[in-house]
Design an enzyme around this catalytic site. Structure first.
Site, short mmCIF file in Angstrom:
data_model
loop_
_atom_site.label_atom_id
_atom_site.label_comp_id
_atom_site.label_asym_id
_atom_site.label_seq_id
_atom_site.Cartn_x
_atom_site.Cartn_y
_atom_site.Cartn_z
N GLY A 7 9.09 66.33 53.35
CA GLY A 7 8.22 67.29 53.98
C GLY A 7 7.03 67.69 53.13
O GLY A 7 5.95 67.91 53.65
N LYS A 60 6.82 60.38 41.74
CA LYS A 60 7.05 61.37 42.78
C LYS A 60 5.96 62.43 42.69
O LYS A 60 5.72 62.99 41.62
CB LYS A 60 8.43 62.01 42.59
N ASP A 82 21.99 70.61 45.52
CA ASP A 82 21.53 69.95 46.75
C ASP A 82 22.08 68.53 46.81
O ASP A 82 21.36 67.57 47.12
CB ASP A 82 20.00 69.93 46.82
#
Length: 780
Positions: free
Chosen positions: A21, A40, A141
């Site tokens: 996102g 990244k 996560d």
């Protein structure tokens, strides 16, 4: 960021291989060390985002860099570097060739994975978690999309974006904002949902969710809205995995259910205990277990939750909203009005969406792309690969420095989407891209099928299977030539990709022939300044360099520079990047005076565009220092590296890898000036800092270790130098392999040191071993 292509003067972005996102991951080349990496990047955030959320996101990204860089374990992704480009943070990681668990489930048509694979993955993840928890780090996560399985079977945990450091000064236990949710609903522990204290046992719960899903094909609580999922985690016992899949070993099912205990104290004590139990359960795995084609698909509706205790309310999967009176309350409950309501989940869950779990049910619905403003997918959304996104006319960005081989004009930054490329006829060479595969218009089936085959060839390349990729591209190119014609841009795209694959497979002469033919055709069809023509020319220049034809490579790099300057302008970042390639080519030709002038042009251009202290400007100044050193202008180089070290320390910190690189250059030039005692002190300090910050086996640390040995040799301390050379060569052999060029160079250093010590027999034997290894590398 995507327009820059070369960042930090070192990392060349090739193609997007993952997207979430608020960020994306690029396949890239570290041109300083000649290795493939993944970069990244956090997307630039516009004014529509709350400043507090922006701050949290950027700090979380930096935290991921710090956390991941502190970990050294085969089950954790290695982080090489961190920095900013035009204000956008980026993280440089090892490049992993493999699939995450979410993709493996999708590849398996949403059936569970083979039992022996499940147990192997479970054991490796538990081992990696045990290590990270010993370092005081909680991931928070853990989910299938954050666990990679490589081609050799190694499993790695990725993405520490919301990890918490349990210990250490300066680290807060929570990093959150009103708009940002920590975790992904399908894999969140009850204590995460309730806002309670989160420790390593929360990761164990998430591990249980992951193992449940890869064992059965569905998460333990699989509903369509976040509220229902969260309530399931908090209140509902999971169905035993063997109700979905009977052949799962009973001990393994017991482990998964223990991990999914509602309270942390009821779960296993630590991941090390989980690993030991999984090792015991491995004995219960049937030999040669295979995927389960006979498993019937689950119904489209989620399974009913387990029956709650007598008298407890049955909550429907509807988030609480404004009180609408008795009728509204009754609609949300099926128990008598006198029943005591269960405690609600925290307020932040009320607007929470489900995010993106690994697969859906066995009847998945189409998943829309992540919304950039979705608070759940902000950092925790699945990283999706680019596989399958290529259509006709859009080749992959696979070559070092390639700007892309996609169809359509090469537009200067800011040009309107329909603006023609400079130097081309706006009325020619325009082709309409076909719709996505599966929905071709009438008469377009051959093109759609070829697009699928082209995408499959690109996926082979992404896996490093270059020989197969080259053959696949050759076949697609031949068919496209038959259907579309030899000069159609799609035909030329397939031939370009074949040239790239040939180059990566080591067939550089054949690659050059193919690329030259494509460049000539693209020049004729698209024009000399079209981005695809320029991309092929640049790929040819890299191949020429590999063939040792440095003069020809320089000529082609110069032509690329001219084309970019005409289309983009002299100050465009891609033009300046091409200028730096010209400087590198001049250096390879030994034309260091010209290389020095060109490097200074690059540094001046970047200073004008980005400022004197921008990391890319500082990287260009580093190249100036290299040229000065090669010209034996050591005093000038020494002063440049002193200034550069000060600037890097001010901008990026004294222990940043680029600051240490500048200090390394300073030490090398102290040696060039004969100041060997000072050079030795500098080299030792840099080596110690790199070992602490980057790790003892990091390539930069080993370069510093070699520099320490060089200094010792010049000081006549040959026995100490030999020890240093052997430490470096041993580490390189362990990390890179016995026949890697860097390992062989270190063995040569050893042999020369043995000669200085008068140990000629050992030196001769070592030289013979190195020569034999070189013959193995270049047979015939």
């Amino acid at each position: 960021m995507a327009d820059t292509r070369l960042i930090h003067g070192r990392y060349r972005l090739l193609e997007v291989i993952g997207r979430g996102g608020m960020g994306e991951v690029w396949r890239a080349t570290d041109e300083s060390l000649g290795r493939r990496v993944a970069v990244k990047c956090l997307k630039p955030l516009g004014p529509q985002h709350d400043p507090g959320s922006v701050r949290v996101l950027r700090e979380r990204f930096r935290r991921e860099a710090r956390v991941a860089a502190s970990l050294q374990h085969r089950g954790v992704t290695v982080v090489h570097d961190f920095g900013e480009c035009d204000g956008t943070p980026f993280l440089v990681m090892e490049h992993l060739e493999g699939r995450n668990l979410s993709q493996l489930l999708e590849d398996n048509k949403h059936h569970p994975l083979p039992v022996d694979d499940v147990v192997d993955i479970a054991e490796q993840v538990a081992d990696a978690l045990a290590y990270t928890h010993r370092q005081g780090i909680v991931h928070r996560d853990l989910k299938p999309a954050n666990i990679m399985r490589l081609a050799d079977g190694t499993v790695k945990i990725c993405d520490f974006g919301i990890a918490r450091l349990d210990a250490g000064p300066g680290h807060s236990s929570r990093l959150t904002s009103g708009e940002i949710t920590l975790g992904t609903p399908h894999y969140m522990s009850p204590e995460q949902i309730g806002g309670g204290r989160v420790d390593h046992r929360s990761d164990l719960y998430s591990l249980g969710c992951v193992l449940y899903e890869i064992s059965t094909g569905v998460p333990p609580f699989d509903q369509d809205d976040a509220w229902g999922i969260l309530v399931g985690h908090r209140d509902t016992p999971p169905e035993p995995p063997r109700t979905h899949r009977a052949e799962l070993p009973a001990p393994f099912e017991r482990i998964v259910l223990d991990l999914l205990a509602k309270t942390p104290d009821a779960r296993p004590a630590d991941a090390g205990d989980v690993r030991r139990r999984i090792s015991d359960a491995r004995r219960a795995v049937p030999a040669g277990a295979t995927p389960l084609p006979a498993v019937p698909p689950h119904p489209a509706t989620p399974p009913h939750p387990a029956t709650p205790p007598h008298g407890a309310p049955v909550l429907l999967a509807t988030p609480p909203g404004p009180d609408t009176g008795a009728q509204g309350r009754a609609a949300r409950r099926t128990d008598p009005p006198s029943a005591v309501p269960a405690p609600r989940a925290p307020a932040w869950t009320r607007t929470m969406t489900t995010g993106r779990k690994a697969v859906g049910t066995h009847h998945p619905r189409p998943v829309p792309p992540p919304d950039d403003d979705d608070p759940v997918t902000t950092l925790t959304g699945t990283w999706t690969t680019g596989a399958g996104t290529s259509h006709l006319g859009t080749g992959a960005r696979t070559g070092p420095g390639a700007l892309g081989t996609g169809g359509g004009p090469w537009r200067p930054q800011g040009a309107a989407p329909d603006a023609p490329a400079a130097g081309t006829d706006s009325g020619t060479h325009r082709f309409t891209l076909p719709p996505p595969p599966g929905r071709p218009p009438r008469g377009s089936e051959p093109q759609a099928a070829l697009a699928d085959r082209h995408g499959a060839a690109l996926r082979l390349a992404r896996l490093g299977r270059w020989a197969e990729a080259g053959e696949a591209h050759r076949a697609v190119a031949a068919e496209r030539e038959r259907v579309l014609g030899a000069d159609h841009p799609d035909t030329l795209t397939s031939r370009h990709e074949r040239g790239v694959a040939l180059s990566r497979a080591g067939r550089v002469a054949a690659a050059l022939r193919e690329l030259d033919r494509v460049a000539e055709a693209r020049d004729r069809v698209l024009g000399p300044d079209h981005r695809d023509t320029v991309a092929t020319r640049q790929e040819s220049a890299y191949v020429l360099t590999r063939l040792g034809r440095h003069a020809d490579a320089h000529r082609v790099h110069a032509a690329v520079l001219s084309a970019r300057a005409r289309v983009l302008g002299a100050g465009h970042p891609d033009t300046v990047a091409a200028l730096q390639e010209v400087a590198h080519a001049l250096g390879r030709l030994g034309r260091w005076e010209e290389a020095l002038r060109t490097c200074r042009e690059v540094a001046d251009a970047r200073a004008r565009a980005r400022g004197a202290d921008h990391p890319d400007t500082l990287a260009a100044r580093y190249e100036v220092g290299i040229a000065l050193g090669r010209l034996d202008r050591g005093h000038e180089a020494l002063e440049l590296y002193r200034d550069l070290t000060a600037a890097r320390s001010r901008v990026q910190g004294p222990e940043h890898p680029e600051t240490l690189r500048a200090r390394h250059g300073l030490g090398v030039n102290l040696g060039r000036l004969g100041r060997w005692e000072e050079a030795l002190r500098e080299a030792r300090d840099v080596a110690a800092t790199r070992a602490r910050v980057l790790g003892p086996d990091h390539p930069d640390t080993l370069v510093s270790g070699r520099e320490v040995a060089v200094c010792l040799g010049w000081l006549g301390r040959w026995a100490e130098a030999l020890t240093g050379y052997r430490l470096v060569s041993g580490a390189r052999e362990r990390v890179l392999g016995p026949d890697h060029p860097d390992t062989l160079a270190s063995r040569n250093d050893e042999a020369q040191c043995l000669e200085q010590l008068g140990r000629h027999t050992e030196a001769v034997e070592l030289h013979r071993r190195v020569a034999a290894a070189h013959r193995r590398r270049t047979p015939g």
